[in-house]
Design an enzyme around this catalytic site. Structure first.
Site, PDB file in Angstrom:
ATOM      1  N   CYS A   1      21.720 -15.272 -11.409  1.00 29.44           N
ATOM      2  CA  CYS A   1      21.961 -13.822 -11.505  1.00 29.44           C
ATOM      3  C   CYS A   1      23.424 -13.569 -11.854  1.00 29.44           C
ATOM      4  O   CYS A   1      24.317 -13.867 -11.049  1.00 29.44           O
ATOM      5  CB  CYS A   1      21.548 -13.195 -10.178  1.00 29.44           C
ATOM      6  SG  CYS A   1      22.356 -11.659  -9.768  1.00 29.44           S
TER       7      CYS A   1
ATOM      8  N   CYS B   1      25.510 -11.549  -9.483  1.00 33.62           N
ATOM      9  CA  CYS B   1      25.735 -12.316  -8.235  1.00 33.62           C
ATOM     10  C   CYS B   1      26.895 -13.298  -8.425  1.00 33.62           C
ATOM     11  O   CYS B   1      27.748 -13.445  -7.536  1.00 33.62           O
ATOM     12  CB  CYS B   1      24.484 -13.108  -7.851  1.00 33.62           C
ATOM     13  SG  CYS B   1      23.023 -12.100  -7.563  1.00 33.62           S
TER      14      CYS B   1
END
Lengths: 106, 295
Positions: free
Chosen positions: A32, A35
């Site tokens: 991600c 992230c």
């Protein structure tokens, strides 16, 4: 000195939340992009809040039980606990200053 | 093909970078759509040497003509992937064409991410997502709608077929390359022409209402506007964007990764034509210099 951010699992999550009056858990996954961008922010928070709040990461891919328990449907999600109670859920990439503002109100 | 400089984005920063790069005899490819620039459709009154008001679309078209006249090649598509390969970079367009280059300039501007419809903010994290790649795993066996007209929506909807039970691609007017559309359709994506009006639900998303009345029952709504975001492109090239999506550059408009340059709105405010053009000129100059120094 740089402090490594604690990596939680489904089985260590509850103890971490119980052991820290203020606990901030970054739910993330390695694929991600937002992230990955949040990682240095979490590392800085962990360093700056050392002794006053517990900051940890939880890989949702390897630890699905916590995601299900808290109904996580998007990452990064920050779960913020005060005395074991979930008081705030922040979804999406956040700056350190933004997160600090929430922590100050806890 | 291999070229000296690839410029991602063809707003004023990207076009000016192309003009300066090609004037320095560096082979230069500009990738992007003129209509995706913030300048397209805008009126300019505060740019040096312009009296009265200038039409932004005209400026872009003239800028493109200039860039082409100096030898630039233009590909009017989005970029779907970028990668660092040693000292070189590989950039892939939505048609699948791969271009290897010595310098790459990110001049994509600030991407529009949000639809700004009722329910979008309220259900963020409860069914609304801006990143299919991040959140696909949470939608195993569920029904989702992917919203967008361009390559990002096409790629995301195809990705979601590997997780969700039903995938609806909601688009006002599909602008993605036909190959991406065929791939999505072939994977089972149901394409719906319409305009999203409201995300509805109780605790979590339950449906997406379209203008004119149709309501689609879904558990997730993925908002995937435009092409691959500048932040994702930067990450793919090894550059860590700031949390506000801007990219840090040095005095040569080079990022933390040697050979990756950035200019225009993506480097931060003020979001002004004059700044974009100035930075584009410098980025084009230094990107061409780096490419030539490598030979």
């Amino acid at each position: 000195m740089k402090i490594l951010v604690t990596e939680l699992t489904d089985s260590t999550f509850d103890k971490f939340v119980d052991d820290n009056s203020i606990a901030v858990v970054d739910c993330w996954a390695p694929w991600c992009g937002p992230c990955v961008r949040m990682t240095p922010v979490i590392e800085e928070l962990s360093n700056e809040l050392s002794g006053s709040a517990g900051v940890a990461k939880l890989n949702v891919d390897k630890n699905p039980a916590i995601s299900v328990r808290f109904g996580i449907r998007a990452i990064p999600t920050l779960l913020m606990f005060k005395d074991g109670v979930l008081v705030e859920t922040l979804v999406g990439l956040r700056s350190k200053e933004d997160i600090m503002e929430y922590i100050k109100t806890m | 093909m291999t070229t000296d400089v690839v410029i991602i984005g063809c707003g004023p920063a990207g076009l000016q970078a192309g003009i300066h790069s090609s004037r320095k005899k560096a082979s230069t490819v500009i990738i992007g759509k003129l209509q995706n620039s913030a300048l397209h459709g805008a009126h300019i009154e505060n740019y040096f040497g312009i009296s009265g008001s200038a039409d932004g679309s005209d400026l872009l078209e003239k800028g493109m003509e200039q860039a082409l006249s100096f030898g630039c090649r233009h590909i009017g598509m989005n970029v779907t992937a970028a990668a660092k390969e040693g000292d070189l970079f590989r950039v892939t367009t939505e048609s699948g064409e791969e271009i290897v280059c010595r310098s790459v300039i990110i001049a994509t501007g600030i991407s529009r991410k949000k639809l700004n419809i009722p329910g979008e903010k309220e259900f963020l994290g409860k069914g609304v997502s801006y990143c299919a790649e991040c959140d696909c795993n949470f939608y195993k066996g569920l029904r989702v709608a992917v919203i967008g007209d361009e390559s990002k929506a096409a790629v995301s909807s195809e990705l979601m077929t590997r997780y969700a039970s039903e995938v609806y691609w909601v688009s006002e007017r599909i602008l993605a390359d036909g190959r991406l559309v065929d791939k999505a359709s072939g994977a089972g994506v149901k394409i719906i022409t319409g305009t999203p009006k409201e995300v509805r639900g109780k605790a979590n998303v339950e449906s997406l209402l379209l203008t004119g009345g149709p309501e689609i029952g879904v558990d997730g709504v993925f908002i995937e506007l435009g092409g691959k975001s500048s932040s994702d492109l930067a990450l793919d090239l090894g550059v860590m964007p700031e949390t506000d999506d801007t990219l840090k550059v040095n005095n040569s408009f080079e990022t933390s990764v040697r050979g990756v340059f950035a200019c225009g709105d993506i480097t931060g405010e003020p979001w002004q034509l004059a700044k974009a053009v100035g930075e584009g000129a410098a980025a084009g100059h230094y990107a061409a210099k780096r490419a030539k120094d490598m030979k």
